[in-house]
Design a protein around this motif. Structure first.
Motif, PDB file in Angstrom:
ATOM      1  N   ASN A   6     -15.645  -2.308  -6.687  1.00  0.00           N
ATOM      2  CA  ASN A   6     -14.425  -2.647  -5.953  1.00  0.00           C
ATOM      3  C   ASN A   6     -14.012  -1.584  -4.939  1.00  0.00           C
ATOM      4  O   ASN A   6     -13.000  -1.741  -4.281  1.00  0.00           O
ATOM      5  N   TRP A  81      -6.080   5.883   4.284  1.00  0.00           N
ATOM      6  CA  TRP A  81      -6.438   5.501   2.915  1.00  0.00           C
ATOM      7  C   TRP A  81      -6.542   6.704   1.996  1.00  0.00           C
ATOM      8  O   TRP A  81      -7.030   6.612   0.886  1.00  0.00           O
ATOM      9  N   GLU A 120       4.070  -9.628   0.310  1.00  0.00           N
ATOM     10  CA  GLU A 120       2.866 -10.364  -0.076  1.00  0.00           C
ATOM     11  C   GLU A 120       2.325 -11.199   1.089  1.00  0.00           C
ATOM     12  O   GLU A 120       1.120 -11.236   1.329  1.00  0.00           O
ATOM     13  N   TRP A 123       0.897  -8.747   3.702  1.00  0.00           N
ATOM     14  CA  TRP A 123      -0.345  -8.160   3.186  1.00  0.00           C
ATOM     15  C   TRP A 123      -1.488  -9.168   3.345  1.00  0.00           C
ATOM     16  O   TRP A 123      -2.595  -8.818   3.750  1.00  0.00           O
ATOM     17  N   ARG A 127      -5.051  -8.946   5.229  1.00  0.00           N
ATOM     18  CA  ARG A 127      -6.286  -9.233   4.506  1.00  0.00           C
ATOM     19  C   ARG A 127      -7.174 -10.201   5.280  1.00  0.00           C
ATOM     20  O   ARG A 127      -8.390 -10.143   5.179  1.00  0.00           O
ATOM     21  N   GLU A 132     -11.734  -6.080   3.276  1.00  0.00           N
ATOM     22  CA  GLU A 132     -11.829  -5.020   2.272  1.00  0.00           C
ATOM     23  C   GLU A 132     -10.490  -4.318   2.030  1.00  0.00           C
ATOM     24  O   GLU A 132     -10.442  -3.272   1.386  1.00  0.00           O
ATOM     25  N   ASP A 134      -7.904  -4.807   0.043  1.00  0.00           N
ATOM     26  CA  ASP A 134      -7.548  -4.518  -1.349  1.00  0.00           C
ATOM     27  C   ASP A 134      -8.399  -3.380  -1.916  1.00  0.00           C
ATOM     28  O   ASP A 134      -7.901  -2.536  -2.661  1.00  0.00           O
ATOM     29  N   ALA A 137      -7.074  -0.162  -0.430  1.00  0.00           N
ATOM     30  CA  ALA A 137      -5.780   0.159  -1.040  1.00  0.00           C
ATOM     31  C   ALA A 137      -5.942   0.685  -2.458  1.00  0.00           C
ATOM     32  O   ALA A 137      -5.167   1.540  -2.904  1.00  0.00           O
ATOM     33  N   ALA A 138      -6.959   0.217  -3.175  1.00  0.00           N
ATOM     34  CA  ALA A 138      -7.198   0.678  -4.542  1.00  0.00           C
ATOM     35  C   ALA A 138      -7.577   2.153  -4.587  1.00  0.00           C
ATOM     36  O   ALA A 138      -7.465   2.798  -5.628  1.00  0.00           O
ATOM     37  N   THR A 143       1.276   2.361  -4.280  1.00  0.00           N
ATOM     38  CA  THR A 143       1.320   1.155  -3.460  1.00  0.00           C
ATOM     39  C   THR A 143       1.413   1.535  -1.988  1.00  0.00           C
ATOM     40  O   THR A 143       2.170   2.435  -1.615  1.00  0.00           O
TER      41      THR A 143
END
Length: 154
Positions: A6, A81, A120, A123, A127, A132, A134, A137-138, A143
């Motif tokens: 991910n 990021w 949401e 976002w 997206r 990519e 998400d 962001a991970a 957040t």
């Protein structure tokens, strides 16, 4: 360092910083004729955001990607990021009334964080452009704020 399934691959931090430095220099050297762009289907635009330093009181400027949402401009407080909040976002929270430079000229705006359903929805718009999102962001510990810049007068 091994990536998990991910995790999106990012170039090294020095490369990201160098690319933005060159981009800002191009904008300055050409007197603003090159460097900004309008968003188009499947691609975000580039704007020049001006903020006032929350501690220094001096003006700071940064180039950011954005999408349009009606009259509003929407960007992400992502710090390349990396960890931590970008300085421009901290400055904007302290002094939300500011201006941006766009291809069509400057615009006075007021910045705020989108929340709830609005966040949401916005976002999801990002997206659509960056599949990519998400995964990027991970990589961040918290957040990522979705920042709305609303037009203002005076």
């Amino acid at each position: 360092m091994a990536r998990t399934k991910n995790q999106a691959r990012l170039p090294p931090r020095w490369f990201i910083r160098t690319a933005w430095t060159v981009h800002r220099a191009l904008y300055r050297w050409t007197g603003g004729r090159l460097g900004l762009r309008r968003p188009r289907p499947g691609a975000w635009g580039i704007m020049w955001l001006h903020t006032v330093g929350r501690r220094s009181g001096r003006e700071h400027s940064v180039m950011l990607g954005y999408v349009e949402d009606g009259p509003n401009l929407v960007t992400l407080a992502m710090n390349g990021w990396g960890e931590g909040e970008p300085a421009w976002w901290l400055n904007l929270q302290a002094g939300p009334k500011t201006r941006v430079d766009l291809v069509g000229g400057p615009r006075l705006v007021t910045g705020r964080a989108a929340e709830g359903d609005e966040r949401e929805r916005l976002w999801a718009r990002w997206r659509e452009i960056d599949t990519e999102l998400d995964a990027f962001a991970a990589r961040r510990p918290g957040t990522t704020a979705v920042v709305v810049l609303e037009p203002r007068t005076g």
